[in-house]
Design an enzyme around this catalytic site. Structure first.
Site, PDB file in Angstrom:
ATOM      1  N   HIS A  22      72.336  26.637  39.917  1.00 13.47           N
ATOM      2  CA  HIS A  22      71.273  25.687  40.220  1.00 13.47           C
ATOM      3  C   HIS A  22      70.050  26.346  40.856  1.00 13.47           C
ATOM      4  O   HIS A  22      68.977  25.743  40.897  1.00 13.47           O
ATOM      5  CB  HIS A  22      71.820  24.532  41.061  1.00 13.47           C
ATOM      6  CG  HIS A  22      72.552  23.548  40.228  1.00 13.47           C
ATOM      7  ND1 HIS A  22      73.871  23.725  39.873  1.00 13.47           N
ATOM      8  CD2 HIS A  22      72.143  22.410  39.625  1.00 13.47           C
ATOM      9  CE1 HIS A  22      74.245  22.723  39.093  1.00 13.47           C
ATOM     10  NE2 HIS A  22      73.213  21.915  38.923  1.00 13.47           N
ATOM     11  N   TYR A  41      64.289  15.021  41.265  1.00 14.37           N
ATOM     12  CA  TYR A  41      65.742  15.166  41.139  1.00 14.37           C
ATOM     13  C   TYR A  41      66.219  16.192  42.165  1.00 14.37           C
ATOM     14  O   TYR A  41      65.756  17.331  42.184  1.00 14.37           O
ATOM     15  CB  TYR A  41      66.072  15.627  39.724  1.00 14.37           C
ATOM     16  CG  TYR A  41      67.529  15.623  39.318  1.00 14.37           C
ATOM     17  CD1 TYR A  41      68.551  15.325  40.207  1.00 14.37           C
ATOM     18  CD2 TYR A  41      67.884  15.927  38.023  1.00 14.37           C
ATOM     19  CE1 TYR A  41      69.881  15.325  39.812  1.00 14.37           C
ATOM     20  CE2 TYR A  41      69.208  15.932  37.607  1.00 14.37           C
ATOM     21  CZ  TYR A  41      70.190  15.630  38.513  1.00 14.37           C
ATOM     22  OH  TYR A  41      71.502  15.635  38.117  1.00 14.37           O
TER      23      TYR A  41
END
Length: 113
Positions: A22, A41
């Site tokens: 990520h 997000y």
């Protein structure tokens, strides 16, 4: 605009790999998220096993946008990788791309701007 929040559990053995992938999300995945009208997000980790995600949906047809997201082969490849690091709290969940939803949606009970 509609806000979404959801949870999923991270396998303890996958913490570092999850954080690493990520930190370097594939450009194709980031572009598809944007193209599907998702903004702001974020994913949070509680240092035990719960991941908490939140995002804003700014489109007008969430189901159609999610179908477009699912149809992207690079997104599906990303989901296979990240689903393998997670454990769903949803009974019978198979993965992000099929079956009952992988992430558990959460009810919003308070919000202020």
């Amino acid at each position: 605009m509609k806000r979404f929040a959801q949870i999923v559990h991270l396998k303890p053995s996958a913490v570092e790999a999850y954080k690493e992938c990520h930190a370097n999300v594939w450009p194709e995945v980031l572009q598809q998220i944007k193209d599907c009208n998702i903004t702001d997000y974020s994913i949070f980790f509680d240092n035990e096993r719960t991941l908490f995600a939140t995002f804003k949906y700014v489109g007008d047809d969430f189901e159609a946008d999610m179908a477009r997201m699912q149809a992207n082969p690079k997104v599906r490849e990303w989901w296979v990788m990240t689903d393998g690091m997670q454990e769903s709290p949803i009974p019978g969940a198979i993965g992000s791309a099929e079956g009952p939803g992988w992430w558990k949606p959460l009810e919003e009970v308070f919000h202020t701007e």
